[in-house]
Scaffold this motif. Structure first.
Motif, PDB file in Angstrom:
ATOM      1  N   MET A   1       1.467 -33.797   7.519  1.00 36.47           N
ATOM      2  CA  MET A   1       0.282 -33.281   8.162  1.00 36.47           C
ATOM      3  C   MET A   1       0.699 -32.645   9.494  1.00 36.47           C
ATOM      4  N   GLN A   2       0.339 -31.387   9.672  1.00 41.42           N
ATOM      5  CA  GLN A   2       0.646 -30.684  10.919  1.00 41.42           C
ATOM      6  C   GLN A   2      -0.577 -30.731  11.831  1.00 41.42           C
ATOM      7  N   ILE A   3      -0.376 -31.237  13.044  1.00 40.32           N
ATOM      8  CA  ILE A   3      -1.461 -31.358  14.019  1.00 40.32           C
ATOM      9  C   ILE A   3      -1.050 -30.645  15.290  1.00 40.32           C
ATOM     10  N   ILE A   4      -1.854 -29.680  15.695  1.00 39.85           N
ATOM     11  CA  ILE A   4      -1.602 -28.892  16.901  1.00 39.85           C
ATOM     12  C   ILE A   4      -2.868 -28.922  17.750  1.00 39.85           C
ATOM     13  N   PHE A   5      -2.680 -29.033  19.058  1.00 39.30           N
ATOM     14  CA  PHE A   5      -3.812 -29.016  19.977  1.00 39.30           C
ATOM     15  C   PHE A   5      -3.788 -27.719  20.773  1.00 39.30           C
ATOM     16  N   PRO A   6      -4.740 -26.812  20.510  1.00 41.88           N
ATOM     17  CA  PRO A   6      -4.808 -25.581  21.300  1.00 41.88           C
ATOM     18  C   PRO A   6      -5.032 -25.928  22.775  1.00 41.88           C
ATOM     19  N   LYS A   7      -4.446 -25.181  23.654  1.00 39.06           N
ATOM     20  CA  LYS A   7      -4.591 -25.434  25.090  1.00 39.06           C
ATOM     21  C   LYS A   7      -5.885 -24.800  25.597  1.00 39.06           C
ATOM     22  N   GLU A   8      -6.980 -25.377  25.128  1.00 44.39           N
ATOM     23  CA  GLU A   8      -8.317 -24.948  25.538  1.00 44.39           C
ATOM     24  C   GLU A   8      -8.933 -26.063  26.373  1.00 44.39           C
ATOM     25  N   PRO A   9      -9.808 -25.710  27.291  1.00 46.66           N
ATOM     26  CA  PRO A   9     -10.445 -26.774  28.079  1.00 46.66           C
ATOM     27  C   PRO A   9     -11.404 -27.585  27.207  1.00 46.66           C
ATOM     28  N   PRO A  10     -11.496 -28.890  27.462  1.00 49.34           N
ATOM     29  CA  PRO A  10     -12.452 -29.702  26.715  1.00 49.34           C
ATOM     30  C   PRO A  10     -13.874 -29.367  27.156  1.00 49.34           C
ATOM     31  N   GLU A  11     -14.825 -29.757  26.345  1.00 52.28           N
ATOM     32  CA  GLU A  11     -16.236 -29.479  26.617  1.00 52.28           C
ATOM     33  C   GLU A  11     -16.975 -30.785  26.865  1.00 52.28           C
ATOM     34  N   TYR A  12     -17.667 -30.868  27.987  1.00 54.53           N
ATOM     35  CA  TYR A  12     -18.416 -32.057  28.372  1.00 54.53           C
ATOM     36  C   TYR A  12     -19.737 -32.121  27.621  1.00 54.53           C
ATOM     37  N   CYS A  13     -20.065 -33.287  27.090  1.00 61.72           N
ATOM     38  CA  CYS A  13     -21.363 -33.506  26.442  1.00 61.72           C
ATOM     39  C   CYS A  13     -22.047 -34.663  27.165  1.00 61.72           C
ATOM     40  N   GLY A  14     -22.901 -34.332  28.116  1.00 65.99           N
ATOM     41  CA  GLY A  14     -23.569 -35.324  28.953  1.00 65.99           C
ATOM     42  C   GLY A  14     -24.406 -36.339  28.206  1.00 65.99           C
ATOM     43  N   PRO A  15     -25.253 -35.907  27.266  1.00 70.29           N
ATOM     44  CA  PRO A  15     -26.097 -36.891  26.573  1.00 70.29           C
ATOM     45  C   PRO A  15     -25.296 -37.959  25.809  1.00 70.29           C
ATOM     46  N   GLU A  16     -24.129 -37.591  25.318  1.00 71.68           N
ATOM     47  CA  GLU A  16     -23.314 -38.539  24.567  1.00 71.68           C
ATOM     48  C   GLU A  16     -22.175 -39.144  25.391  1.00 71.68           C
ATOM     49  N   LEU A  17     -22.009 -38.662  26.611  1.00 63.54           N
ATOM     50  CA  LEU A  17     -20.932 -39.118  27.496  1.00 63.54           C
ATOM     51  C   LEU A  17     -19.573 -39.032  26.809  1.00 63.54           C
ATOM     52  N   THR A  18     -19.261 -37.823  26.360  1.00 62.77           N
ATOM     53  CA  THR A  18     -17.990 -37.557  25.695  1.00 62.77           C
ATOM     54  C   THR A  18     -17.431 -36.220  26.160  1.00 62.77           C
ATOM     55  N   LEU A  19     -16.156 -36.020  25.845  1.00 57.81           N
ATOM     56  CA  LEU A  19     -15.534 -34.708  25.952  1.00 57.81           C
ATOM     57  C   LEU A  19     -15.078 -34.324  24.555  1.00 57.81           C
ATOM     58  N   ALA A  20     -15.337 -33.098  24.176  1.00 58.27           N
ATOM     59  CA  ALA A  20     -14.879 -32.579  22.886  1.00 58.27           C
ATOM     60  C   ALA A  20     -13.700 -31.647  23.139  1.00 58.27           C
TER      61      ALA A  20
END
Length: 97
Positions: A1-20
């Motif tokens: 399985m190849q897994i790569i993380f693009p160097k993009e900024p994460p996105e804040y989701c206030g109602p769920e208190l998460t970063l995507a």
């Protein structure tokens, strides 16, 4: 399985208190999520405010991606929510390279 993380900024989701943030798993884009609790407990976020969570993510991106890579490998790319308990388990069992 190849897994790569693009160097993009994460996105804040206030109602769920998460970063995507994005991962590419075998060429398919997948949205991964890290909880505020995980960022506070393990990566130094001082609060659930966007700037605190984003700062902790940026400062510890390599560790977060490593834990996410293992989670994706263990679930064959199906589970992409990084919670505090998983990070605690991962970091207690990670083998140094």
């Amino acid at each position: 399985m190849q897994i790569i993380f693009p160097k993009e900024p994460p996105e804040y989701c206030g109602p769920e208190l998460t970063l995507a943030f994005a991962a590419m798993v075998d060429g398919e884009r997948l949205e991964c999520v890290i909880t505020a609790e995980a960022l506070e407990d393990h990566f130094g976020a001082e609060s659930t405010r966007a700037e605190d969570m984003l700062g902790a993510f940026d400062a510890h991106r390599e560790r977060i991606e490593a834990a996410t890579r293992r989670l994706l490998s263990e679930t064959r790319g199906r589970c992409a929510v990084l919670r505090s308990g998983y990070v605690r388990f991962y970091e207690a069992n990670v083998r140094p390279s």
